[in-house]
Motif scaffolding. Structure first.
Motif, PDB file in Angstrom:
ATOM      1  N   GLU A 253       8.643  -3.618 -12.618  1.00 44.65           N
ATOM      2  CA  GLU A 253       7.117  -4.059 -12.669  1.00 44.65           C
ATOM      3  C   GLU A 253       6.190  -2.866 -11.527  1.00 44.65           C
ATOM      4  O   GLU A 253       6.459  -2.770 -10.635  1.00 44.65           O
ATOM      5  CB  GLU A 253       6.662  -4.792 -12.120  1.00 44.65           C
ATOM      6  N   PHE A 254       5.282  -2.459 -12.291  1.00 41.79           N
ATOM      7  CA  PHE A 254       4.211  -0.583 -11.015  1.00 41.79           C
ATOM      8  C   PHE A 254       3.241  -1.429 -11.507  1.00 41.79           C
ATOM      9  O   PHE A 254       2.423  -1.997 -12.048  1.00 41.79           O
ATOM     10  CB  PHE A 254       4.879   0.325 -12.151  1.00 41.79           C
ATOM     11  N   ALA A 255       2.449  -1.126 -10.265  1.00 42.24           N
ATOM     12  CA  ALA A 255       1.895  -1.247  -9.652  1.00 42.24           C
ATOM     13  C   ALA A 255       1.329  -0.431  -8.922  1.00 42.24           C
ATOM     14  O   ALA A 255       1.288   1.060  -8.287  1.00 42.24           O
ATOM     15  CB  ALA A 255       1.364  -2.277  -9.290  1.00 42.24           C
ATOM     16  N   PHE A 256      -0.139   0.052  -8.860  1.00 35.51           N
ATOM     17  CA  PHE A 256      -1.181   1.228  -8.357  1.00 35.51           C
ATOM     18  C   PHE A 256      -2.656   0.360  -8.392  1.00 35.51           C
ATOM     19  O   PHE A 256      -3.279  -0.266  -8.963  1.00 35.51           O
ATOM     20  CB  PHE A 256      -1.947   1.886  -9.690  1.00 35.51           C
ATOM     21  N   TYR A 257      -2.852   0.955  -6.335  1.00 34.96           N
ATOM     22  CA  TYR A 257      -4.158   0.271  -5.975  1.00 34.96           C
ATOM     23  C   TYR A 257      -4.775   1.319  -5.232  1.00 34.96           C
ATOM     24  O   TYR A 257      -4.196   2.754  -5.737  1.00 34.96           O
ATOM     25  CB  TYR A 257      -3.648  -0.162  -4.703  1.00 34.96           C
ATOM     26  N   GLY A 258      -6.161   1.338  -5.323  1.00 37.62           N
ATOM     27  CA  GLY A 258      -7.082   2.018  -4.683  1.00 37.62           C
ATOM     28  C   GLY A 258      -8.160   0.696  -3.405  1.00 37.62           C
ATOM     29  O   GLY A 258      -8.217  -0.916  -4.160  1.00 37.62           O
ATOM     30  N   TYR A 259      -8.328   1.586  -2.680  1.00 39.13           N
ATOM     31  CA  TYR A 259      -9.580   0.546  -2.032  1.00 39.13           C
ATOM     32  C   TYR A 259     -10.534   1.821  -1.560  1.00 39.13           C
ATOM     33  O   TYR A 259     -10.144   2.815  -1.315  1.00 39.13           O
ATOM     34  CB  TYR A 259      -8.818  -0.118  -1.019  1.00 39.13           C
ATOM     35  N   HIS A 260     -11.301   0.760  -0.893  1.00 41.05           N
ATOM     36  CA  HIS A 260     -12.995   2.047  -0.819  1.00 41.05           C
ATOM     37  C   HIS A 260     -13.446   0.647   0.071  1.00 41.05           C
ATOM     38  O   HIS A 260     -14.578  -0.436   0.044  1.00 41.05           O
ATOM     39  CB  HIS A 260     -13.709   2.421  -1.702  1.00 41.05           C
ATOM     40  N   GLY A 261     -13.529   0.802   1.883  1.00 34.84           N
ATOM     41  CA  GLY A 261     -14.544   0.022   1.897  1.00 34.84           C
ATOM     42  C   GLY A 261     -13.645   0.676   4.371  1.00 34.84           C
ATOM     43  O   GLY A 261     -14.437   1.891   4.338  1.00 34.84           O
ATOM     44  N   TYR A 262     -13.206   0.675   4.672  1.00 32.90           N
ATOM     45  CA  TYR A 262     -13.355   0.833   6.145  1.00 32.90           C
ATOM     46  C   TYR A 262     -12.086  -0.254   6.907  1.00 32.90           C
ATOM     47  O   TYR A 262     -11.382  -1.067   6.425  1.00 32.90           O
ATOM     48  CB  TYR A 262     -14.136  -0.208   6.978  1.00 32.90           C
ATOM     49  N   ASN A 263     -12.046   0.637   7.645  1.00 38.87           N
ATOM     50  CA  ASN A 263     -10.650   0.417   9.133  1.00 38.87           C
ATOM     51  C   ASN A 263     -10.759  -2.035   8.711  1.00 38.87           C
ATOM     52  O   ASN A 263     -12.061  -1.698   9.215  1.00 38.87           O
ATOM     53  CB  ASN A 263     -10.163   0.383   9.813  1.00 38.87           C
ATOM     54  N   LYS A 264     -10.055  -2.818   8.932  1.00 38.14           N
ATOM     55  CA  LYS A 264      -9.916  -3.735   9.005  1.00 38.14           C
ATOM     56  C   LYS A 264      -9.991  -4.020  10.314  1.00 38.14           C
ATOM     57  O   LYS A 264     -10.307  -5.581  10.980  1.00 38.14           O
ATOM     58  CB  LYS A 264      -8.608  -4.214   8.215  1.00 38.14           C
ATOM     59  N   THR A 265      -9.796  -3.580  11.343  1.00 39.30           N
ATOM     60  CA  THR A 265      -9.539  -3.927  12.645  1.00 39.30           C
ATOM     61  C   THR A 265     -10.411  -2.910  13.125  1.00 39.30           C
ATOM     62  O   THR A 265     -10.697  -1.211  13.064  1.00 39.30           O
ATOM     63  CB  THR A 265      -8.188  -3.472  13.455  1.00 39.30           C
ATOM     64  N   PRO A 266     -10.839  -2.853  14.613  1.00 38.17           N
ATOM     65  CA  PRO A 266     -12.206  -1.781  15.364  1.00 38.17           C
ATOM     66  C   PRO A 266     -11.144  -1.151  15.944  1.00 38.17           C
ATOM     67  O   PRO A 266     -11.509  -1.107  17.655  1.00 38.17           O
ATOM     68  CB  PRO A 266     -12.502  -2.611  16.134  1.00 38.17           C
ATOM     69  N   MET A 267     -10.786  -0.349  15.585  1.00 39.58           N
ATOM     70  CA  MET A 267      -9.827   0.742  15.745  1.00 39.58           C
ATOM     71  C   MET A 267     -10.602   1.902  16.066  1.00 39.58           C
ATOM     72  O   MET A 267     -10.348   2.688  17.907  1.00 39.58           O
ATOM     73  CB  MET A 267      -8.466   1.001  15.453  1.00 39.58           C
ATOM     74  N   ALA A 268     -11.625   1.844  16.133  1.00 46.75           N
ATOM     75  CA  ALA A 268     -12.746   2.832  16.373  1.00 46.75           C
ATOM     76  C   ALA A 268     -13.402   3.307  17.200  1.00 46.75           C
ATOM     77  O   ALA A 268     -13.525   1.783  17.911  1.00 46.75           O
ATOM     78  CB  ALA A 268     -13.316   3.406  14.769  1.00 46.75           C
ATOM     79  N   ALA A 269     -14.359   3.649  17.876  1.00 43.17           N
ATOM     80  CA  ALA A 269     -15.888   3.856  18.522  1.00 43.17           C
ATOM     81  C   ALA A 269     -16.326   4.287  18.611  1.00 43.17           C
ATOM     82  O   ALA A 269     -16.609   5.757  18.176  1.00 43.17           O
ATOM     83  CB  ALA A 269     -14.991   4.344  20.471  1.00 43.17           C
ATOM     84  N   ASP A 270     -17.645   4.317  18.969  1.00 44.84           N
ATOM     85  CA  ASP A 270     -18.587   4.109  19.118  1.00 44.84           C
ATOM     86  C   ASP A 270     -19.115   5.586  20.209  1.00 44.84           C
ATOM     87  O   ASP A 270     -17.670   5.407  21.432  1.00 44.84           O
ATOM     88  CB  ASP A 270     -20.077   3.611  18.675  1.00 44.84           C
ATOM     89  N   GLU A 271     -20.336   6.702  20.393  1.00 45.97           N
ATOM     90  CA  GLU A 271     -19.757   7.272  21.290  1.00 45.97           C
ATOM     91  C   GLU A 271     -19.950   7.346  22.358  1.00 45.97           C
ATOM     92  O   GLU A 271     -19.918   6.887  23.787  1.00 45.97           O
ATOM     93  CB  GLU A 271     -21.741   7.979  20.822  1.00 45.97           C
ATOM     94  N   GLN A 272     -20.685   5.454  22.943  1.00 48.39           N
ATOM     95  CA  GLN A 272     -21.003   4.417  24.480  1.00 48.39           C
ATOM     96  C   GLN A 272     -19.326   4.229  24.289  1.00 48.39           C
ATOM     97  O   GLN A 272     -18.855   3.262  25.238  1.00 48.39           O
ATOM     98  CB  GLN A 272     -21.892   3.967  23.776  1.00 48.39           C
TER      99      GLN A 272
END
Length: 447
Positions: A253-272
């Motif tokens: 069974e072969f499968a191909f995937y795609g996703y368009h959105g955001y990281n599911k955990t808040p690993m990024a930070a804003d300027e503050q």
């Protein structure tokens, strides 16, 4: 069968009766027999007219407790699980579709709060009412739990929300997958099958935020438990899109995937420096096939960091390549073994180290995790013992899960187990949760 038995009884009665019957009594016997046949016909019509109710419901009540094995200076309680839960499951079958509901009402003794979680409230059916072309599609719309991919407790292309607080606390595995308000369209064709999932508003993971378990903060160089929340302004309200195309060729069974959105955990930070979610695209593929006496699987995913294309922004996680190889087979009767190798390779790692605020705490360029699992079923399948271990040779840490489930009858079930974290460095992924190690037990009654 009933009519045959009745005929035999009538014949036997006629043979045993006196020979001198009058014509009138014979006629009356025939009339009685005819009436009995009519009665059976009416009974059969009653059976055929009896309908099965389109509404079904079930559920369970559960009490669960968990206790920390080591005190955590950052968390002021040794309780890791104190649930008093009731779940209702209900389905209503329409002519060509189904309405489904799964909802939990529970008291969380760790947070001292009453919680409600709607795990499913959805319509599901075929689109044949749109014509012959529509009959090739199924749709499911509403609150639902979604999953795909090949890994056991390891996720590469599965970008649907998870609940890691429930997972680490010892709640049932069903609660690892969190629900989302989504629309899923599935198409079935000779050349390929397709799943398209649209989530109109971004749904994040329920990660480790300090409410139950502390986590490592590089700014302070130690574990903290602030029970932080992401500001509304830092939480996306855009839609997420997920696509899977799959096909079985021979035994593979072969499968191909795609996703368009955001990281599911808040690993990024804003300027503050406040936590936020960064944009993310994911592309990948997988294959599963029988191999020897077992089942082999391979999966790949590229996590494309849309806001940090060259890896120089220390506030945004870098892009990653993710790989998985796995194999599962029955070792002896009722004992199944599974092994997986999982790897994360950070793109532009040199740029990350050159721009990081705390380079001594950054992940290695390639991080490896080996998982092993043994599952044993005994006592006529009423007892299940499940041992699962994550070990990272690059980080020198790991996480061992053990769970025993005993259900001798359909009405109730007992669970017990442990979550044990280990490691040398306080900042690595599993080692940071050493003070979260716990034991737990639960009793579930089904109704």
């Amino acid at each position: 069968m009933r009519r045959s038995l009745l005929s035999l009884a009538i014949v036997a009665a006629l043979i045993a009766a006196p020979v001198l019957y009058s014509a009138e009594s014979t006629a009356q016997e025939a009339q009685t027999s005819s009436d009995e046949w009519d009665a059976w016909d009416e009974f059969d019509e009653f059976e055929e007219s009896e309908e099965v109710s389109p509404f079904t419901w079930a559920g369970f009540g559960e009490i669960a407790v968990g206790q920390r094995l080591n005190s955590d200076p950052a968390v002021n309680t040794d309780k890791t699980l104190r649930d008093l839960r009731v779940q209702l499951q209900a389905d209503y079958t329409l002519e060509a579709s189904t309405l489904s509901f799964r909802g939990d009402l529970y008291y969380d003794g760790v947070l001292d709060s009453v919680e409600v979680q709607i795990r499913e409230a959805a319509w599901q059916g075929n689109l044949a009412f749109l014509g012959d072309w529509g009959s090739k599609f199924d749709a499911k719309i509403g609150q639902q739990v979604l999953t795909w991919g090949t890994g056991d407790y390891v996720f590469l292309n599965d970008m649907f929300p998870k609940d890691y607080q429930s997972f680490f606390a010892g709640r049932d595995d069903e609660y690892l997958k969190a629900p989302s308000l989504s629309a899923k369209l599935s198409g079935y064709f000779d050349w390929v099958n397709v799943d398209l999932v649209v989530t109109p508003r971004f749904e994040p993971d329920n990660g480790i935020t300090g409410e139950y378990f502390s986590f490592f903060n590089p700014q302070f160089g130690m574990n903290v438990a602030p029970a932080f929340e992401v500001l509304d302004s830092n939480e996306p309200d855009d839609a997420e899109w997920a696509l899977r195309m799959y096909k079985t060729v021979g035994q593979t069974e072969f499968a191909f995937y795609g996703y368009h959105g955001y990281n599911k955990t808040p690993m990024a930070a804003d300027e503050q420096g406040l936590p936020s979610y960064s944009r993310l695209n994911v592309w990948g593929a997988s294959a599963v096939k029988p191999l020897g006496p077992g089942l082999a699987k391979v999966e790949y995913a590229y996590h494309d960091a849309m806001e940090d294309s060259d890896g120089t922004n220390p506030l945004v996680p870098n892009s990653q390549h993710r790989f998985l190889l796995g194999y599962e087979q029955e070792l002896i009767a009722n004992l199944t073994g599974t092994v997986q190798w999982y790897a994360e390779h950070i793109v532009d790692h040199d740029a990350l180290m050159a721009n990081a605020y705390w380079p001594q705490y950054e992940q290695e360029e390639s991080r490896h995790v080996v998982t092993t699992q043994l599952m044993y079923r005994a006592l006529r399948q009423t007892l299940t013992l499940n041992w699962f271990n994550f070990y990272s040779p690059t980080d020198g840490d790991g996480y061992m899960k053990f769970r025993a489930t005993y259900s001798p009858v359909d009405e109730w079930q007992i669970n017990g187990g442990a979550n044990l974290f280990y490691g040398d460095e306080p900042h690595t992924f599993y080692s940071q949760f050493k003070d979260a190690s716990n034991v737990y037990a639960s009793f579930r009654y089904f109704y």
